[in-house]
Design a protein around this motif. Structure first.
Motif, short mmCIF file in Angstrom:
data_model
loop_
_atom_site.label_atom_id
_atom_site.label_comp_id
_atom_site.label_asym_id
_atom_site.label_seq_id
_atom_site.Cartn_x
_atom_site.Cartn_y
_atom_site.Cartn_z
N SER A 1 0.83 -1.21 0.00
CA SER A 1 0.00 0.00 0.00
C SER A 1 0.87 1.27 0.00
O SER A 1 0.66 2.18 -0.81
N LEU A 2 1.83 1.30 0.91
CA LEU A 2 2.70 2.48 1.00
C LEU A 2 3.51 2.66 -0.28
O LEU A 2 3.71 3.78 -0.76
N GLY A 3 3.98 1.55 -0.85
CA GLY A 3 4.74 1.62 -2.08
C GLY A 3 3.92 2.19 -3.23
O GLY A 3 4.40 3.01 -4.02
N LEU A 4 2.65 1.77 -3.32
CA LEU A 4 1.77 2.26 -4.39
C LEU A 4 1.43 3.73 -4.18
O LEU A 4 1.31 4.49 -5.15
N ILE A 5 1.28 4.16 -2.93
CA ILE A 5 1.01 5.57 -2.65
C ILE A 5 2.22 6.42 -3.04
O ILE A 5 2.09 7.46 -3.70
N MET A 6 3.41 6.00 -2.63
CA MET A 6 4.62 6.74 -2.93
C MET A 6 4.98 6.66 -4.42
O MET A 6 5.60 7.58 -4.96
N GLY A 7 4.58 5.56 -5.08
CA GLY A 7 4.90 5.40 -6.49
C GLY A 7 4.07 6.25 -7.42
O GLY A 7 4.37 6.38 -8.60
N ARG A 8 2.99 6.86 -6.89
CA ARG A 8 2.15 7.76 -7.67
C ARG A 8 1.71 7.12 -8.99
O ARG A 8 2.25 7.39 -10.07
N LEU A 9 0.72 6.30 -8.89
CA LEU A 9 0.18 5.64 -10.07
C LEU A 9 -0.37 6.67 -11.04
O LEU A 9 -0.92 7.70 -10.64
N PRO A 10 -0.23 6.43 -12.34
CA PRO A 10 -0.77 7.37 -13.33
C PRO A 10 -2.28 7.48 -13.21
O PRO A 10 -2.95 6.49 -12.91
N LYS A 11 -2.80 8.66 -13.44
CA LYS A 11 -4.25 8.86 -13.33
C LYS A 11 -4.98 7.98 -14.32
O LYS A 11 -4.60 7.89 -15.49
N ALA A 12 -6.02 7.36 -13.83
CA ALA A 12 -6.83 6.50 -14.70
C ALA A 12 -8.28 6.91 -14.57
O ALA A 12 -8.79 7.10 -13.47
N ALA A 13 -8.92 7.08 -15.71
CA ALA A 13 -10.33 7.45 -15.70
C ALA A 13 -11.16 6.28 -15.19
O ALA A 13 -10.77 5.12 -15.30
N ALA A 14 -12.30 6.60 -14.61
CA ALA A 14 -13.19 5.54 -14.13
C ALA A 14 -13.67 4.72 -15.33
O ALA A 14 -13.94 5.26 -16.41
N ALA A 15 -13.74 3.43 -15.15
CA ALA A 15 -14.20 2.55 -16.23
C ALA A 15 -15.67 2.77 -16.50
O ALA A 15 -16.42 3.20 -15.61
N PRO A 16 -16.13 2.49 -17.75
CA PRO A 16 -17.55 2.60 -18.04
C PRO A 16 -18.36 1.74 -17.08
O PRO A 16 -17.99 0.61 -16.79
N SER A 17 -19.43 2.31 -16.56
CA SER A 17 -20.23 1.60 -15.57
C SER A 17 -20.94 0.40 -16.21
O SER A 17 -21.56 0.52 -17.26
N VAL A 18 -20.79 -0.74 -15.58
CA VAL A 18 -21.46 -1.96 -16.04
C VAL A 18 -22.39 -2.41 -14.93
O VAL A 18 -21.97 -2.64 -13.80
N SER A 19 -23.68 -2.49 -15.24
CA SER A 19 -24.66 -2.83 -14.21
C SER A 19 -24.48 -4.25 -13.72
O SER A 19 -23.92 -5.11 -14.41
N LEU A 20 -25.00 -4.50 -12.53
CA LEU A 20 -24.94 -5.85 -11.97
C LEU A 20 -25.74 -6.82 -12.84
O LEU A 20 -25.35 -7.98 -13.00
N ARG A 21 -26.82 -6.33 -13.40
CA ARG A 21 -27.65 -7.18 -14.28
C ARG A 21 -26.84 -7.66 -15.48
O ARG A 21 -26.91 -8.82 -15.88
N THR A 22 -26.04 -6.73 -16.07
CA THR A 22 -25.21 -7.10 -17.21
C THR A 22 -24.13 -8.10 -16.80
O THR A 22 -23.85 -9.05 -17.53
N ARG A 23 -23.55 -7.89 -15.62
CA ARG A 23 -22.51 -8.78 -15.14
C ARG A 23 -23.03 -10.20 -14.93
O ARG A 23 -22.30 -11.17 -15.11
N LEU A 24 -24.27 -10.31 -14.52
CA LEU A 24 -24.83 -11.63 -14.21
C LEU A 24 -25.64 -12.21 -15.37
O LEU A 24 -26.27 -13.26 -15.22
N GLU A 25 -25.62 -11.56 -16.53
CA GLU A 25 -26.40 -12.02 -17.68
C GLU A 25 -26.11 -13.47 -18.07
O GLU A 25 -27.05 -14.23 -18.37
N PRO A 26 -24.84 -13.92 -18.09
CA PRO A 26 -24.59 -15.33 -18.44
C PRO A 26 -25.27 -16.32 -17.49
O PRO A 26 -25.53 -17.46 -17.88
N MET A 27 -25.57 -15.90 -16.26
CA MET A 27 -26.22 -16.79 -15.30
C MET A 27 -27.67 -17.08 -15.70
O MET A 27 -28.30 -17.98 -15.13
#
Length: 400
Positions: free
Chosen positions: A185-211
């Motif tokens: 955790s401390l290493g990742l905080i100090m390492g300053r990860l590059p900014k990443a945009a939030a991923a497109p929202s995928v609904s729970l219904r879509t995630r469970l569609e194969p079920m």
């Protein structure tokens, strides 16, 4: 080309050191997931419960992981990936602090549930972040590096945590996880990860569609039953080994299981590229049934035979996972990401159910008899696999 330009190109092609911090995080999670089995007798004795009840700590962590994985992915999909990644790892670290200082079994159980929630949040984001940090042409290698953190935890982290628990107390096993996850955790905080945009929202219904598709559900459940069979035995492997090999250091024996798992992971990728996945799955599950049933006998009295049995068992447990993933990708390429996520959920739900079944069984049978329950679980996985393959072939004929 100048020397400076050459160094710049080599730097871009090398693995980003922050990926190793992500791997340290998965190593900590893997150690945490499997170390409880090694120190189960010590926890049961100290807290004043039976080993069967103590085994439900594994159930709590794995059941939470399996159920919460799609839920946390959907709930956090609009948030900054970096904040969720580092935040979940820090909270996982704190959950293990709570495990280490828990004054009662109820509090210990609660801490395992929290650890499961934060673990299932961190892992998929660690894979995605590794891919984004990797140079062109090395994304697969970077993701594999993060994945192997869990495999190495099985081979080294869990046995080392068990050794610490046997010699310094089971609470120190959890403090080991605290140190590992805290450093990551401390290493990742100090390492300053590059900014990443939030991923497109995928609904729970879509995630469970194969079920909602019976053919895909049937393809998923063999992994569930396979892990029921494996972890009905593995969760209680420490009391089994103490009974069959009195005086032997269990942590050293678990290293052999972990090494087998590492060899299985490495071999699986090459085997999948050369042979049909259905045949591989049928073969490995068939052999796993035999090994599970004979495990109590193989670990009784003769140390060398026990070491060989644990090595083979670890190999078979691990080598099944990759062909199963490949089969799911071929069955539903349009749902690739969701199918793999659901397969991961089935994996942990199987661990949870197996540890629960094993614990309940210990109320009426001896620990050496768990191997028959384990063999029955793997047999059910094989039968469901054969049924799934048969339906798959019929569907292909109809579509043609």
């Amino acid at each position: 080309m100048s020397h400076v330009e050459t160094l710049s190109i080599e730097r871009r092609r090398s693995i980003d050191p922050r990926i190793f911090l992500l791997t340290l995080g998965t190593f900590a999670l893997g150690t945490d997931a499997f170390v409880v089995a090694g120190v189960l007798p010590a926890i049961a004795h100290d807290v004043g419960i039976t080993e069967g009840v103590a085994g439900q700590l594994v159930t709590a962590f794995s059941l939470t992981y399996g159920i919460a994985a799609p839920l946390t992915a959907a709930l956090t999909s609009r948030w900054s990936r970096n904040y969720v990644l580092v935040g979940s790892l820090l909270l996982f670290c704190l959950a293990n602090v709570l495990s280490a200082i828990a004054p009662s079994f109820v509090m210990l159980m609660f801490s395992r549930i929290l650890a499961g929630i934060f673990a299932c949040t961190y892992v998929p984001l660690a894979y995605a972040t590794a891919g984004s940090l990797a140079p062109e042409g090395k994304r697969g290698q970077a993701i594999a590096l993060v994945v192997i953190g869990i495999t190495i935890a099985t081979a080294l982290g869990s046995p080392f945590g068990t050794w610490i628990g046997e010699h310094f107390g089971w609470r120190q096993s959890f403090f080991l996880v605290v140190v590992l996850s805290g450093l990551a955790s401390l290493g990742l905080i100090m390492g300053r990860l590059p900014k990443a945009a939030a991923a497109p929202s995928v609904s729970l219904r879509t995630r469970l569609e194969p079920m909602l598709k019976p053919r895909l559900v049937l393809a998923l459940v063999p992994m569930f039953f396979c892990n029921i069979g494996v972890y009905a035995v593995y969760t209680y492997i420490a009391p089994l080994l103490h009974l069959n090999l009195p005086g032997v250091d269990v942590s050293g024996l678990l290293v052999l299981f972990g090494l087998g798992a590492m060899f299985g992971t490495i071999a699986a990728g090459r085997l999948v590229d050369r042979f049909r996945v259905n045949r591989l799955l049928m073969l490995f599950l068939s052999v796993l049934i035999v090994v599970e049933v004979l495990l109590a006998l193989a670990t009784a009295g003769n140390l060398m035979v026990a070491l060989l049995a644990l090595l083979i068992w670890g190999f078979l447990v691990s080598v099944v996972f990759v062909p199963q993933q490949e089969r799911l990708l071929r069955l539903a390429p349009q749902h690739a990401q969701i199918m793999l996520a659901l397969n991961n959920s089935m994996y942990y739900l199987g661990i949870a159910t197996g540890s629960a079944v094993g614990g309940l069984s210990l109320r009426i049978v001896d620990v050496t008899q768990l191997v028959w329950i384990g063999g029955a679980g793997v047999l059910m996985a094989l039968l469901l696999l054969l049924l799934s393959i048969r339906i798959e072939r019929k569907t292909d004929i109809v579509e043609q």
